[in-house]
Design a protein around this motif. Structure first.
Motif, PDB file in Angstrom:
ATOM      1  N   GLN A 504      12.039  -6.228 -11.739  1.00 60.61           N
ATOM      2  CA  GLN A 504      13.047  -6.242 -10.839  1.00 60.61           C
ATOM      3  C   GLN A 504      12.586  -7.624  -9.952  1.00 60.61           C
ATOM      4  O   GLN A 504      12.215  -7.873  -9.037  1.00 60.61           O
ATOM      5  N   GLN A 505      13.034  -8.858 -10.877  1.00 59.61           N
ATOM      6  CA  GLN A 505      12.591 -10.137 -10.372  1.00 59.61           C
ATOM      7  C   GLN A 505      13.450 -10.709  -9.195  1.00 59.61           C
ATOM      8  O   GLN A 505      13.179 -11.565  -8.429  1.00 59.61           O
ATOM      9  N   ASP A 506      14.693 -10.012  -9.001  1.00 57.41           N
ATOM     10  CA  ASP A 506      15.492 -10.323  -7.956  1.00 57.41           C
ATOM     11  C   ASP A 506      15.094  -9.681  -6.656  1.00 57.41           C
ATOM     12  O   ASP A 506      16.145  -9.544  -5.705  1.00 57.41           O
ATOM     13  N   GLN A 507      14.366  -8.582  -6.617  1.00 54.49           N
ATOM     14  CA  GLN A 507      14.133  -7.609  -5.510  1.00 54.49           C
ATOM     15  C   GLN A 507      12.964  -8.031  -4.492  1.00 54.49           C
ATOM     16  O   GLN A 507      11.880  -8.474  -5.228  1.00 54.49           O
ATOM     17  N   SER A 508      13.069  -8.120  -3.232  1.00 45.33           N
ATOM     18  CA  SER A 508      11.918  -8.177  -2.362  1.00 45.33           C
ATOM     19  C   SER A 508      11.240  -7.162  -2.149  1.00 45.33           C
ATOM     20  O   SER A 508      11.369  -5.932  -2.520  1.00 45.33           O
ATOM     21  N   VAL A 509      10.017  -7.483  -2.156  1.00 43.12           N
ATOM     22  CA  VAL A 509       8.864  -6.454  -1.916  1.00 43.12           C
ATOM     23  C   VAL A 509       9.069  -5.583  -0.746  1.00 43.12           C
ATOM     24  O   VAL A 509       9.059  -4.388  -0.815  1.00 43.12           O
ATOM     25  N   GLU A 510       9.571  -6.093   0.320  1.00 41.06           N
ATOM     26  CA  GLU A 510       9.953  -5.146   1.629  1.00 41.06           C
ATOM     27  C   GLU A 510      10.859  -3.973   1.202  1.00 41.06           C
ATOM     28  O   GLU A 510      11.165  -2.940   1.926  1.00 41.06           O
ATOM     29  N   GLN A 511      11.734  -4.306   0.080  1.00 38.66           N
ATOM     30  CA  GLN A 511      12.789  -3.309  -0.239  1.00 38.66           C
ATOM     31  C   GLN A 511      12.240  -2.102  -1.184  1.00 38.66           C
ATOM     32  O   GLN A 511      12.943  -1.230  -1.524  1.00 38.66           O
ATOM     33  N   SER A 512      11.088  -2.167  -1.542  1.00 37.47           N
ATOM     34  CA  SER A 512      10.548  -1.091  -2.360  1.00 37.47           C
ATOM     35  C   SER A 512      10.395   0.001  -1.644  1.00 37.47           C
ATOM     36  O   SER A 512      10.323   0.251  -0.463  1.00 37.47           O
ATOM     37  N   GLY A 513       9.911   1.063  -2.647  1.00 38.98           N
ATOM     38  CA  GLY A 513       9.945   2.423  -2.171  1.00 38.98           C
ATOM     39  C   GLY A 513       8.638   2.963  -1.173  1.00 38.98           C
ATOM     40  O   GLY A 513       7.694   2.093  -1.103  1.00 38.98           O
ATOM     41  N   THR A 514       8.658   3.934  -0.477  1.00 38.29           N
ATOM     42  CA  THR A 514       7.685   4.319   0.385  1.00 38.29           C
ATOM     43  C   THR A 514       7.069   5.539  -0.073  1.00 38.29           C
ATOM     44  O   THR A 514       7.645   6.624  -0.810  1.00 38.29           O
ATOM     45  N   LEU A 515       5.896   6.126   0.424  1.00 39.17           N
ATOM     46  CA  LEU A 515       5.265   7.062   0.144  1.00 39.17           C
ATOM     47  C   LEU A 515       6.055   8.206   0.537  1.00 39.17           C
ATOM     48  O   LEU A 515       6.112   9.407   0.143  1.00 39.17           O
ATOM     49  N   ALA A 516       6.584   8.107   1.702  1.00 39.01           N
ATOM     50  CA  ALA A 516       7.355   9.099   2.521  1.00 39.01           C
ATOM     51  C   ALA A 516       8.523   9.670   1.587  1.00 39.01           C
ATOM     52  O   ALA A 516       8.663  11.124   1.354  1.00 39.01           O
ATOM     53  N   ASP A 517       9.107   8.660   0.801  1.00 39.90           N
ATOM     54  CA  ASP A 517      10.466   8.898  -0.096  1.00 39.90           C
ATOM     55  C   ASP A 517       9.574   9.704  -1.263  1.00 39.90           C
ATOM     56  O   ASP A 517      10.465  10.866  -1.607  1.00 39.90           O
ATOM     57  N   LEU A 518       8.448   9.449  -1.750  1.00 40.16           N
ATOM     58  CA  LEU A 518       8.023   9.982  -2.840  1.00 40.16           C
ATOM     59  C   LEU A 518       7.595  11.460  -2.463  1.00 40.16           C
ATOM     60  O   LEU A 518       7.922  12.606  -3.193  1.00 40.16           O
ATOM     61  N   LYS A 519       6.775  11.807  -1.382  1.00 38.42           N
ATOM     62  CA  LYS A 519       6.528  13.162  -0.942  1.00 38.42           C
ATOM     63  C   LYS A 519       7.723  13.744  -0.684  1.00 38.42           C
ATOM     64  O   LYS A 519       7.657  14.974  -0.957  1.00 38.42           O
ATOM     65  N   ALA A 520       8.784  13.450  -0.281  1.00 36.01           N
ATOM     66  CA  ALA A 520      10.017  14.098  -0.045  1.00 36.01           C
ATOM     67  C   ALA A 520      10.602  14.766  -1.468  1.00 36.01           C
ATOM     68  O   ALA A 520      11.269  15.666  -1.207  1.00 36.01           O
ATOM     69  N   LEU A 521      10.133  14.190  -2.426  1.00 34.10           N
ATOM     70  CA  LEU A 521      10.584  14.848  -3.773  1.00 34.10           C
ATOM     71  C   LEU A 521       9.761  15.884  -4.479  1.00 34.10           C
ATOM     72  O   LEU A 521      10.234  16.503  -5.301  1.00 34.10           O
ATOM     73  N   ILE A 522       8.718  16.214  -3.823  1.00 32.41           N
ATOM     74  CA  ILE A 522       7.737  17.256  -4.140  1.00 32.41           C
ATOM     75  C   ILE A 522       8.363  18.599  -3.852  1.00 32.41           C
ATOM     76  O   ILE A 522       9.008  18.973  -2.914  1.00 32.41           O
ATOM     77  N   THR A 523       8.355  19.463  -4.915  1.00 33.82           N
ATOM     78  CA  THR A 523       9.013  20.808  -4.680  1.00 33.82           C
ATOM     79  C   THR A 523       8.038  21.787  -4.747  1.00 33.82           C
ATOM     80  O   THR A 523       6.854  21.708  -5.468  1.00 33.82           O
ATOM     81  N   ASP A 524       8.102  22.912  -4.265  1.00 36.63           N
ATOM     82  CA  ASP A 524       7.331  24.003  -4.209  1.00 36.63           C
ATOM     83  C   ASP A 524       7.064  24.675  -5.270  1.00 36.63           C
ATOM     84  O   ASP A 524       8.018  25.033  -6.023  1.00 36.63           O
TER      85      ASP A 524
END
Length: 524
Positions: A504-524
């Motif tokens: 993603q050469q046109d995307q800034s680092v600040e717009q990258s994903g967060t750990l909170a976003d990933l943890k929200a995907l965890i299913t029980d």
């Protein structure tokens, strides 16, 4: 030893499995019994214990070659392999001899009991009798780094072409407990052994990918659907109060799952079941990593049995009471499977797959949408009138999850491709900090690899051998199949099957994903 070294070189250079099989069969035909038995043992993972450390090999090779340590290290960074570097820099042998592989194995094993001075003397003496290829193999053996360069299913095929015996029977004999010290080639591979002869597996039915919408498959009532679990597909063969487990890689794995052996008491002899091995505890599916630990261990330890209990989910029966059911339609086989399961205790590590209820394709799409929530990778669709030999099964995988992650570390290749990165460590934001969450192959075109490699060299912050820590300025889109908690990692998570999709050469680092976003995907 020279003949075995030439075999190793031929196998390493061969691209087609047929050429590897031919090379193995040729060696087995010409080599002495003791040598070919040790060759089988080495290619089965039964190598002698390490007798020389990597540091000792490096030091002795540099001294014998008369070069400084820094020059050896630079040569190593180009060649990419310690055993190969040592073999290449050594002077020509004083007098080449052609000792047997078995003889050199005995020397290597004796070196394990020697002090360092005697080990060094034996190593230098061996080098002075070998050409470069033999030295390379010898170096691999003394450092315990001789690794398989043939798959476990090729060796039985090579032995089959030599002995005329069925490859499946030979694979069973290879899987038994034996060592070159207590067996002969004849007793192991050519003598009659009726215990091994019943263990031939049935060729696994092929499961293709669903490449269209399910509505294009016709009438939904002609199909059944089950969850597709991320396990190890296997066949369980029951005969004469014995159980043989075959993986779909044509490898016998019975010893890794001793808790399943009790199933021989509740399933009739002459039965062959097809299903999936899964780790399950406290009413939920365990991460695939736990099953991988079971597969990696040659035998299950008490700890593994406790932390990664396994069961076998069966979805088809191929033989019952010795009768071949492969030509029967799926619904008839399912009826026989349900009949077999009636005699299996509910506490046994065996269960039948659950079919999903749906009346139309939109109804099945609902199951597909919920598959990840129950830990499944998708659905498996089977035509009711399909015969096992003909396949007719399709897998409908769930769409991958995506995250934009920042490049933190890049690893350069050694050897011929040195100077190009091939592996990235990528991270996401955890507050103001970037934490690693995935290690992936670059997945880029050659031109992009050259550009990112040049960028890494210009933006390196620290270097740890071939690994470069870089300024966090580059973003990659990463796809992965699922996410699970993992307390041993700094991020607290692990991504399953991560792969880089694009830079993603046109995307800034600040717009990258967060750990909170990933943890929200965890299913029980």
């Amino acid at each position: 030893m020279r003949q075995f070294a030439e075999l190793c070189f031929e196998i390493e250079q061969a691209k087609q499995p047929a050429k590897k099989i031919a090379a193995l069969a040729q060696y087995m035909t010409n080599a002495p019994d003791a040598d070919r038995l040790w060759a089988v043992a080495l290619y089965s993972g039964n190598r002698p214990k390490r007798s020389v450390t990597s540091l000792q090999l490096r030091t002795w090779a540099a001294e014998h070659a008369g070069i400084p340590a820094w020059l050896f290290d630079e040569s190593h960074s180009i060649a990419g392999d310690l055993a190969e570097t040592s073999a290449l820099i050594l002077p020509q042998p004083a007098e080449q001899t052609d000792g047997t592989l078995a003889g050199w194995i005995e020397t290597i094993r004796a070196m394990g009991e020697m002090d360092e001075a005697c080990k060094k003397g034996s190593t230098l003496n061996a080098w002075d009798q070998m050409d470069r290829r033999a030295r390379f193999v010898f170096n691999k053996l003394i450092t315990g780094s001789f690794r398989l360069s043939v798959s476990q299913k090729l060796l039985p095929q090579a032995l089959s072409s030599l002995t005329g015996m069925d490859a499946a029977v030979l694979a069973h004999r290879l899987a038994g407990k034996w060592t070159p010290e207590d067996a002969t080639f004849s007793s192991l591979f050519t003598a009659a052994n009726p215990v091994a002869d019943f263990s031939r597996p049935v060729p696994f039915a092929f499961i293709g990918d669903l490449e269209c919408g399910p509505e294009e498959l016709g009438d939904p009532s002609d199909w059944v659907a089950e969850h597709r679990w991320d396990g190890v597909r296997a066949q369980a063969i029951f005969q004469d109060r014995a159980l043989i487990l075959w993986s779909d890689y044509e490898e016998i794995i019975t010893g890794r799952f001793p808790e399943l052996v009790t199933l021989r008491d509740c399933v009739a002899p002459g039965t062959v079941l097809d299903g999936t091995l899964l780790c399950w505890a406290d009413g939920s599916l365990l991460p695939r990593a736990m099953l991988d630990k079971r597969m990696a261990a040659k035998s299950a330890t008490t700890k593994l049995l406790h932390t990664a209990p396994t069961f076998f989910e069966v979805f088809d029966v191929l033989k019952a009471g010795g009768d071949d059911l492969q030509s029967h339609v799926l619904e008839n086989r399912r009826g026989k499977l349900e009949e077999i399961m009636q005699s299996v205790p509910t506490v046994a590590p065996l269960r039948i797959s659950r079919r999903l209820d749906f009346e139309d394709w939109p109804g099945l799409a609902v199951h597909h949408g919920h598959a990840r929530n129950v830990g499944a990778d998708g659905l498996t669709l089977k035509r009711r009138v399909s015969r096992y030999k003909d396949g007719g099964w399709l897998q409908w995988k769930v769409a991958p999850l995506l995250v934009d992650a920042v490049l933190l570390y890049a690893q350069f290749r050694n050897g011929r491709s040195s100077g190009r990165v091939f592996e990235f460590t990528l991270g996401v934001w955890d507050g103001p900090e970037l934490v690693p969450v995935a290690k992936v192959d670059s997945g880029l075109m050659v031109a992009e690899i050259d550009r990112i490699s040049a960028w890494v060299r210009d933006n390196t912050r620290e270097r740890f051998g071939p690994v470069h820590s870089v300024n966090p300025h580059q973003v990659f889109e990463v796809a992965f199949d699922s996410i699970q908690e993992n307390g041993r990692r700094k991020s607290g998570i692990v991504l399953k099957n991560p792969r880089a999709l694009r830079w993603q050469q046109d995307q800034s680092v600040e717009q990258s994903g967060t750990l909170a976003d990933l943890k929200a995907l965890i299913t029980d």
